[in-house]
Enzyme design. Sequence first.
Site, mmCIF file in Angstrom:
data_model
loop_
_atom_site.group_PDB
_atom_site.id
_atom_site.type_symbol
_atom_site.label_atom_id
_atom_site.label_comp_id
_atom_site.label_asym_id
_atom_site.label_seq_id
_atom_site.Cartn_x
_atom_site.Cartn_y
_atom_site.Cartn_z
ATOM 1 N N ARG A 170 1.190 -0.753 0.043
ATOM 2 C CA ARG A 170 0.107 -0.327 -0.343
ATOM 3 C C ARG A 170 1.212 1.455 0.312
ATOM 4 O O ARG A 170 2.158 1.161 0.109
ATOM 5 C CB ARG A 170 -0.863 -0.153 0.893
ATOM 6 C CG ARG A 170 -1.781 -0.824 1.748
ATOM 7 C CD ARG A 170 -2.384 -1.094 2.451
ATOM 8 N NE ARG A 170 -3.922 -2.263 2.580
ATOM 9 C CZ ARG A 170 -4.011 -3.377 4.041
ATOM 10 N NH1 ARG A 170 -3.519 -2.249 4.851
ATOM 11 N NH2 ARG A 170 -4.201 -4.391 3.450
ATOM 12 N N ARG A 214 -12.739 -9.024 1.113
ATOM 13 C CA ARG A 214 -12.912 -9.426 2.922
ATOM 14 C C ARG A 214 -13.588 -8.886 3.964
ATOM 15 O O ARG A 214 -13.900 -9.573 4.579
ATOM 16 C CB ARG A 214 -11.985 -7.422 2.934
ATOM 17 C CG ARG A 214 -10.142 -7.919 2.644
ATOM 18 C CD ARG A 214 -10.135 -6.910 1.863
ATOM 19 N NE ARG A 214 -8.447 -6.961 1.374
ATOM 20 C CZ ARG A 214 -7.012 -6.601 1.877
ATOM 21 N NH1 ARG A 214 -6.665 -6.275 3.572
ATOM 22 N NH2 ARG A 214 -6.226 -7.488 1.825
ATOM 23 N N ARG A 261 -10.686 3.791 5.450
ATOM 24 C CA ARG A 261 -9.314 3.540 5.126
ATOM 25 C C ARG A 261 -8.726 3.834 3.307
ATOM 26 O O ARG A 261 -7.246 4.270 3.816
ATOM 27 C CB ARG A 261 -8.740 1.831 6.101
ATOM 28 C CG ARG A 261 -7.223 1.663 6.106
ATOM 29 C CD ARG A 261 -6.815 0.553 6.702
ATOM 30 N NE ARG A 261 -7.055 -0.606 5.688
ATOM 31 C CZ ARG A 261 -6.715 -1.657 5.790
ATOM 32 N NH1 ARG A 261 -6.419 -2.574 7.347
ATOM 33 N NH2 ARG A 261 -7.604 -3.117 4.891
HETATM 34 N N1 GDP Z 1 -1.525 -16.368 8.199
HETATM 35 C C1 GDP Z 1 -0.865 -15.750 7.515
HETATM 36 N N2 GDP Z 1 -1.908 -14.632 7.578
HETATM 37 C C2 GDP Z 1 -1.044 -13.458 8.047
HETATM 38 C C3 GDP Z 1 0.455 -12.749 7.897
HETATM 39 N N3 GDP Z 1 0.161 -12.074 8.055
HETATM 40 C C4 GDP Z 1 -0.637 -10.610 7.816
HETATM 41 N N4 GDP Z 1 -1.340 -11.632 7.857
HETATM 42 C C5 GDP Z 1 -3.336 -11.570 7.278
HETATM 43 O O1 GDP Z 1 -3.522 -11.253 6.453
HETATM 44 C C6 GDP Z 1 -4.616 -10.354 6.433
HETATM 45 C C7 GDP Z 1 -4.307 -9.387 5.270
HETATM 46 O O2 GDP Z 1 -3.631 -8.823 5.906
HETATM 47 P P1 GDP Z 1 -3.435 -7.550 5.198
HETATM 48 O O3 GDP Z 1 -2.829 -8.039 3.601
HETATM 49 O O4 GDP Z 1 -2.686 -6.695 5.765
HETATM 50 O O5 GDP Z 1 -4.913 -6.661 5.209
HETATM 51 P P2 GDP Z 1 -5.660 -5.821 7.206
HETATM 52 O O6 GDP Z 1 -5.630 -7.278 7.054
HETATM 53 O O7 GDP Z 1 -6.199 -4.837 5.830
HETATM 54 O O8 GDP Z 1 -4.503 -4.469 7.041
HETATM 55 C C8 GDP Z 1 -4.524 -9.935 7.803
HETATM 56 O O9 GDP Z 1 -5.664 -11.315 8.123
HETATM 57 C C9 GDP Z 1 -3.297 -10.061 8.454
HETATM 58 O O10 GDP Z 1 -3.813 -10.689 9.625
HETATM 59 C C10 GDP Z 1 0.938 -14.100 8.531
HETATM 60 O O11 GDP Z 1 2.844 -13.769 7.832
HETATM 61 N N5 GDP Z 1 0.524 -15.518 7.688
HETATM 62 N N1 ADP Z 2 -11.817 0.971 17.431
HETATM 63 C C1 ADP Z 2 -11.847 2.351 16.109
HETATM 64 N N2 ADP Z 2 -12.719 3.041 15.928
HETATM 65 C C2 ADP Z 2 -12.764 3.547 14.670
HETATM 66 N N3 ADP Z 2 -11.598 3.219 13.839
HETATM 67 C C3 ADP Z 2 -11.061 3.046 14.010
HETATM 68 C C4 ADP Z 2 -11.111 1.604 15.084
HETATM 69 N N4 ADP Z 2 -10.213 1.244 15.542
HETATM 70 C C5 ADP Z 2 -9.160 1.342 13.831
HETATM 71 N N5 ADP Z 2 -10.090 2.200 13.400
HETATM 72 C C6 ADP Z 2 -9.574 2.329 11.566
HETATM 73 O O1 ADP Z 2 -9.671 1.026 10.807
HETATM 74 C C7 ADP Z 2 -9.549 1.323 9.918
HETATM 75 C C8 ADP Z 2 -8.881 0.194 9.959
HETATM 76 O O2 ADP Z 2 -7.709 -0.266 11.145
HETATM 77 P P1 ADP Z 2 -6.540 -0.795 10.792
HETATM 78 O O3 ADP Z 2 -5.467 -1.292 11.857
HETATM 79 O O4 ADP Z 2 -6.127 -0.626 9.317
HETATM 80 O O5 ADP Z 2 -7.331 -2.785 10.604
HETATM 81 P P2 ADP Z 2 -6.834 -4.001 10.095
HETATM 82 O O6 ADP Z 2 -5.425 -4.093 10.695
HETATM 83 O O7 ADP Z 2 -6.923 -4.565 11.652
HETATM 84 O O8 ADP Z 2 -7.326 -4.586 8.828
HETATM 85 C C9 ADP Z 2 -8.210 2.217 9.991
HETATM 86 O O9 ADP Z 2 -8.647 3.552 9.317
HETATM 87 C C10 ADP Z 2 -8.373 2.848 11.444
HETATM 88 O O10 ADP Z 2 -7.780 4.019 11.715
#
Ligand code: GDP
Ligand code: ADP
Length: 381
Positions: free
Chosen positions: A166, A270, A259
């Site tokens: 990203r 998702r 986000r």
């Molecule tokens: N099994 C596994 N899942 C992962 C790993 N790293 C990230 N994830 C999971 O992959 C999913 C997607 O992560 P990401 O692409 O960063 O998107 P986000 O969860 O929307 O921030 C999330 O559920 C993460 O917890 C890993 O090393 N192993």
């Molecule tokens: N408790 C909350 N209330 C409102 N917005 C939140 C809260 N926690 C996280 N966010 C926002 O929600 C979005 C997704 O959070 P993020 O930490 O990227 O989620 P994840 O890592 O689980 O995918 C971000 O823009 C973040 O700032």
Amino acid sequence: MGEEVPEFVVHNSESKGYETLTIIGDKVYSVGGSEGLPNMSINIKVLDKQTGKWLEPIVFGAKPVASKGHSSILLDNERVLILLRESSTDNSLWFLEVDTPFVKQKRKQLGTEVVAWSKGLIGYGSKPIVISGPSGVGKGTLIAKLMKEFPSTFGFSVSHTTRAPRDKEMNGVHYHFTERSKMEKDIQDSKFLESALVHGNLYGTSIEAVEAVSDAGKRCILDIDVQGARSVRASPLEAIFIFVCPPSFEELDLRLRARGTETEEQIQKRLRNARAELEQAKSPGLFDHMLVNDELESCYQNLKKILVLDENDKAPSQLYMKSFIVPFSHSISKVDQKVIIHCGTNELRASPSTKFILDVSSLKGGAPGRTRGLTLSTINS
Ligand SMILES: Nc1nc2c(ncn2[C@@H]2O[C@H](COP(=O)(O)OP(=O)(O)O)[C@@H](O)[C@H]2O)c(=O)[nH]1
Ligand SMILES: Nc1ncnc2c1ncn2[C@@H]1O[C@H](COP(=O)(O)OP(=O)(O)O)[C@@H](O)[C@H]1O
């Protein structure tokens, strides 16, 4: 009564090397290094006594840097304790795992001789933390808060992924962004603790990622999906498993859109997966704690309560200060679950001798990762 375990130290004068041999059943494990060569790693060879052949095993785990020699002692048919002479405090105690559950699993998978290194840690340290939850629930936000407030306590396990970075994501910080074919090869070569296909991309935790955090003396945080959490549960890495839930699907939808990092199609995928993840998270015995991330600050406070964090955790880690340097001159013996390190056996003969007692009765963890639970006491005589 305890037992004395056979141990040999062989000096190889030609290469200025040194080698210890440990006999376990039908095998002899040779651990060898060379003096004076910086960053030389220590080599392992295995003699199969039945065939008389020396084998080069596949070696897992971060390897110790060779020091001024080492001594070794067999602990329990599963592992050999290696003491590195005059090495830095965080590099002196190592375990060579020869038949632990992890080694057995890898040996079976690969069909070849396998050993694994695991660095020894005095005291228990703290368990790694696995955080799972649907995309957009706030895992990253909670982890970032924790790392900001306790920078010397926590370290992030940087996963590998085949998804595109990203905008603000940095390679090696948020993820190791990688080619699918390369990652598949590394998974094949058992470099990963776990891996899973998530939202159409491959994600995985490398053994190196977890070890890098524990080698920095920090507590590892893994942000992985439910499949990954299940694999880690089945691995020797003892962790605390936390699942973060959204207050509602509508709110999850809003957060993902706000986000602004995914396309509509990716958001839909998702959200669909979120329902399945919430269902799977209910599997008995998988997660230790469920956290609802409604209001961010109160969710963060609850997370800190689970992790039992207080002001003391803001201070730099004390782990290394508790370790010690193994003197050049020493000998070791073992009685029951205690390893006795007799110091000052040669040139320091005139001075009072010191004995260190290393209690190995309550070891925890191990490869991939550190071996915790060693206790050390000193006796002056
Ligand atoms: N099994 C596994 N899942 C992962 C790993 N790293 C990230 N994830 C999971 O992959 C999913 C997607 O992560 P990401 O692409 O960063 O998107 P986000 O969860 O929307 O921030 C999330 O559920 C993460 O917890 C890993 O090393 N192993
Ligand atoms: N408790 C909350 N209330 C409102 N917005 C939140 C809260 N926690 C996280 N966010 C926002 O929600 C979005 C997704 O959070 P993020 O930490 O990227 O989620 P994840 O890592 O689980 O995918 C971000 O823009 C973040 O700032």
